[in-house]
Design an enzyme around this catalytic site. Structure first.
Site, PDB file in Angstrom:
ATOM      1  N   HIS A  12     -31.882   2.608  17.501  1.00 43.75           N
ATOM      2  CA  HIS A  12     -33.532   2.462  18.442  1.00 43.75           C
ATOM      3  C   HIS A  12     -32.881   0.559  18.444  1.00 43.75           C
ATOM      4  CE1 HIS A  12     -33.875   2.978  13.924  1.00 43.75           C
ATOM      5  NE2 HIS A  12     -34.169   1.293  13.872  1.00 43.75           N
ATOM      6  N   LEU A  13     -33.609   0.277  19.521  1.00 38.62           N
ATOM      7  CA  LEU A  13     -34.216  -0.899  19.785  1.00 38.62           C
ATOM      8  C   LEU A  13     -35.434  -1.848  19.810  1.00 38.62           C
ATOM      9  CD1 LEU A  13     -32.480  -4.092  20.894  1.00 38.62           C
ATOM     10  CD2 LEU A  13     -33.997  -3.407  22.989  1.00 38.62           C
TER      11      LEU A  13
END
Ligand code: AMP
Ligand code: ZN
Length: 113
Positions: free
Chosen positions: A99-100
């Site tokens: 995840h960013l």
């Protein structure tokens, strides 16, 4: 596979989704650390960034491009924002689906804690 973010991708648990396409989905972080705190994730399960290989370079770049769009939509693009991907435990990764983090809306310190 018992992955929290795969469950969000599959709509098995709710999330405040702000963007989705064929490759990625973005949703509000449940515990925001800034006025803007959105997570952009690949639909495909990848536990850490170490699983992103050369053939995933387009997907990896797409995460950033979507992060930019979210920052612009939220009005923080020009003021400044931060994109973070924590890899493994010492970096603080707690959910093992890539995840960013897109964080903005307040001043941020450097170096990170
Ligand atoms: P990290 O520490 O980099 O693995 O980040 C995981 C992030 O996922 C944290 O910022 C959490 O607040 C967030 N998070 C955990 N569970 C959920 C959830 N059900 N919906 C949205 N965000 C979540
Ligand atoms: Zn997953």
């Amino acid at each position: 596979m018992d992955c929290l973010f795969c469950k969000i991708v599959n709509k098995e648990i709710p999330a405040q989704i702000v963007y989705e396409d064929d490759r990625v989905i973005a949703f509000e972080d449940i515990s925001p650390q800034a006025p803007v705190h959105v997570l952009v994730i690949p639909r495909r399960h990848l536990a850490t960034t170490l699983e992103l290989k050369e053939e995933d370079e387009s997907l990896t770049g797409h995460l950033i491009v979507v992060g930019n769009k979210i920052a612009a939509d939220r009005g923080v693009a020009e003021k400044g924002f931060r994109m973070v991907m924590n890899c493994n435990r010492e970096a603080g990764q707690t959910v093992f689906h890539v995840h960013l983090h897109v964080l903005g809306g307040r001043f941020m310190s450097w170096p990170p804690g």
